[in-house]
Design an enzyme around this catalytic site. Structure first.
Site, PDB file in Angstrom:
ATOM      1  CB  CYS A 103      83.797  -4.804  91.643  1.00 55.89           C
ATOM      2  SG  CYS A 103      83.487  -3.296  92.591  1.00 55.89           S
ATOM      3  CB  CYS A 106      84.140  -3.166  97.004  1.00 55.51           C
ATOM      4  SG  CYS A 106      82.769  -2.366  96.124  1.00 55.51           S
TER       5      CYS A 106
HETATM    6 FE    FE Z   1      82.081  -3.392  94.404  1.00 54.18          FE
END
Ligand code: FE
Length: 195
Positions: A103, A106
């Protein structure tokens, strides 16, 4: 760096302050934390995803369902994802293609299925580098893939969550679904390790 002379509250003091404010508003942070902790450690475990993979390895119809409609496969297996996880996409590794997830923004994962993300998954170093130099990052993590293996990196979004389907190791033909499940690690479901 703090150039102000105002002392900075410790983490514990900040936690106390937040809890006090939440309680003042009639909320129950301690109960929430206890519930969340139990969910995270007892229910949102990589064995959920590993069980899906092991079943897919031994059941072609389920494998087809898992690869084409991940949400339907989850429902059939009695597992759940939060409502905002609208798509569950399973990425099949083959002899030529290796998938890995991240990701970049985040820390998003299909956490109810593969467990909460490891600390390194949330580090800026992993998030920023795996999309640019996946082969090098994987090698540094102990996974040295052959030069001819194509690496595909999948960037998780708020509503689309991924899981890697590792290749079934040879010599496991006689193993039960439970025994196969035990072989499959969270790292393999993320794509930074093989079985
Ligand atoms: Fe994330």
């Amino acid at each position: 760096m703090n150039t102000d002379t105002t002392p900075i509250a410790t983490i514990e003091q900040r936690l106390d302050a937040i809890q006090t404010v939440l309680q003042r508003h009639g909320m129950q942070p301690t109960e929430f934390i206890n519930t969340f902790d139990e969910l995270a450690h007892e229910h949102w475990v990589p064995a959920n995803g590993a069980g899906l993979i092991a079943r897919a390895w031994t059941d072609p119809a389920f494998k087809q369902l898992l690869l084409t409609d991940g949400m339907a496969a989850i429902r059939e297996a009695g597992l759940r994802m939060p409502p905002h996880h609208r798509h569950f996409v399973v990425l099949e590794n083959t002899a030529d293609i290796h998938n890995v997830i991240c990701c970049t923004l985040c820390s998003c994962t299909a956490f109810t299925i593969i467990g909460l993300p490891p600390d390194w998954y949330k580090d800026l170093a992993y998030r920023s580098r795996v999309v640019r130099e996946a082969r090098t990052v994987l090698r540094e993590m102990g996974l040295d893939l052959p030069a001819q293996t194509q690496i595909r990196v999948w960037d998780t979004t708020a509503d689309t969550r991924y899981m890697v389907m590792p290749q079934r190791p040879s010599g496991t033909e006689a193993l039960s679904v439970e025994q196969l499940t035990a072989l499959i690690s969270k790292d393999a479901l993320i794509g930074v390790a093989l079985i």
